[in-house]
Enzyme design. Structure first.
Site, PDB file in Angstrom:
ATOM      1  N   SER A  68       0.797  -1.233   0.000  1.00  0.00           N
ATOM      2  CA  SER A  68       0.000   0.000   0.000  1.00  0.00           C
ATOM      3  C   SER A  68       0.824   1.275   0.000  1.00  0.00           C
ATOM      4  O   SER A  68       0.243   2.365  -0.058  1.00  0.00           O
ATOM      5  CB  SER A  68      -0.967   0.009   1.183  1.00  0.00           C
ATOM      6  OG  SER A  68      -2.078  -0.816   0.916  1.00  0.00           O
ATOM      7  N   LYS A  71      -0.100   3.656  -2.732  1.00  0.00           N
ATOM      8  CA  LYS A  71      -1.111   4.711  -2.629  1.00  0.00           C
ATOM      9  C   LYS A  71      -0.494   6.097  -2.452  1.00  0.00           C
ATOM     10  O   LYS A  71      -1.183   7.109  -2.655  1.00  0.00           O
ATOM     11  CB  LYS A  71      -2.071   4.405  -1.489  1.00  0.00           C
ATOM     12  CG  LYS A  71      -2.901   3.131  -1.695  1.00  0.00           C
ATOM     13  CD  LYS A  71      -3.866   2.908  -0.558  1.00  0.00           C
ATOM     14  CE  LYS A  71      -4.761   1.702  -0.792  1.00  0.00           C
ATOM     15  NZ  LYS A  71      -4.082   0.421  -0.461  1.00  0.00           N
ATOM     16  N   SER A 128      -6.367   3.219   4.206  1.00  0.00           N
ATOM     17  CA  SER A 128      -5.717   2.529   3.091  1.00  0.00           C
ATOM     18  C   SER A 128      -6.760   1.770   2.266  1.00  0.00           C
ATOM     19  O   SER A 128      -6.555   0.625   1.862  1.00  0.00           O
ATOM     20  CB  SER A 128      -4.627   1.577   3.592  1.00  0.00           C
ATOM     21  OG  SER A 128      -3.702   1.287   2.570  1.00  0.00           O
TER      22      SER A 128
END
Length: 293
Positions: A68, A71, A128
């Site tokens: 993640s 992101k 997230s």
């Protein structure tokens, strides 16, 4: 490297090393830093964000899965869209069936629902949320594949020479790779390019549709001066984090990838921050003690 000490002895030995790093003013020239991660997954780097000087690194140019941390680039492109006026914080982003079908972590949208940009940023930073990241990618890129190509292109422009993005969320994809160095470059770019938006990365929770949504970044509030930015985990990557430290005239970007748990990752980040702030560490050599594999 195999360590013959029983498990409990090794635990306390590692703990003692972390305490030594955090508090000892007479650290020996050849210091030892406990690394709670398999060598094939671990990578780390510490950079002085004001000068660009590298203060510590291990395997920082080795290929790793971003999870993640991906992101961060999704948000970079969304912040660019805000700056250019393409979107406002009130702009509604539709959540497609494809976006809504992403596996957790997510906010769980129904068909036809949308999310405003301000809430989308918070959902990506704090929760997230994979469904929101994909929705943002589709809105800005036309499709998630096209958005991933935009992400990779922007990565090259920022000097991230070894990163390839395949999706907006960081969910498993064998072709989506990065390095600790590239993640440090992205962390510094976010801080420098979007100081007016960087406050989002310091948020540990937010309200969405009357519900309090809590986050994953336990470094916030744990170490004075830590003001973001992003965690990540998939099985292939281990536990990753990019951390910004900004206090007492020092600004550090710390990247740790491949830890065995969030707690071990956070302990290691804290040790690296203390090491990098200690005046006795300048010019010293650091040996790494890896956890038993």
């Amino acid at each position: 490297m195999y360590n013959p000490l029983p498990l409990i002895q090794r635990f306390f030995a590692a703990l003692a090393l972390l305490v030594l790093l955090a508090g000892c003013a007479t650290t020996p020239p050849d210091s030892v830093l406990a690394v709670p991660a398999p060598a094939q997954k671990y990578a780390a780097i510490v950079v002085d964000a004001r000068t660009g000087k590298q203060l510590f690194e291990v395997s920082s140019t080795a290929q790793r899965y971003p999870a993640s941390l991906t992101k961060m680039m999704t948000l970079y492109l969304l912040f660019e869209a805000l700056d250019s006026g393409r979107v406002s914080k009130q702009t509604q982003i539709p959540v497609s069936d494809h976006a809504a079908s992403q596996p957790p972590t997510k906010l769980r949208f129904r068909r036809g629902e949308s999310i405003d940009v301000d809430s989308a940023i918070r959902a990506i930073v704090v929760k997230s949320a994979n469904d929101v990241a994909v929705a943002v990618g589709e809105y800005l890129g036309g499709s998630e594949d096209q958005f991933a190509a935009m992400m990779t292109s922007r990565a090259r422009q920022l000097g991230m020479t070894s990163t390839i993005f395949r999706n907006a969320s960081g969910l498993p994809d064998d072709g989506q790779m990065t390095t600790a160095r590239d993640m440090a470059v992205l962390g510094m770019a976010l801080h420098r390019r979007f100081p007016q938006q960087f406050h989002y990365f310091s948020e540990s929770d937010f309200m969405f549709r009357g519900r309090l949504v809590r986050g994953h970044n336990d470094m916030l509030g744990r170490v004075r001066g830590v003001d973001g930015i992003k965690t990540g985990y998939i099985r292939a990557s281990g536990f990753n984090i990019v951390t910004s430290y900004n206090a007492d005239g020092r600004n550090l970007i710390v990247v740790v990838m491949g830890a065995d748990s969030a707690r071990q990752r956070n302990d290691h980040v804290e040790a690296l921050i203390q090491r990098s702030l200690s005046p006795t560490m300048d010019g010293t050599k650091t040996r790494l003690m890896f956890a038993e594999q």
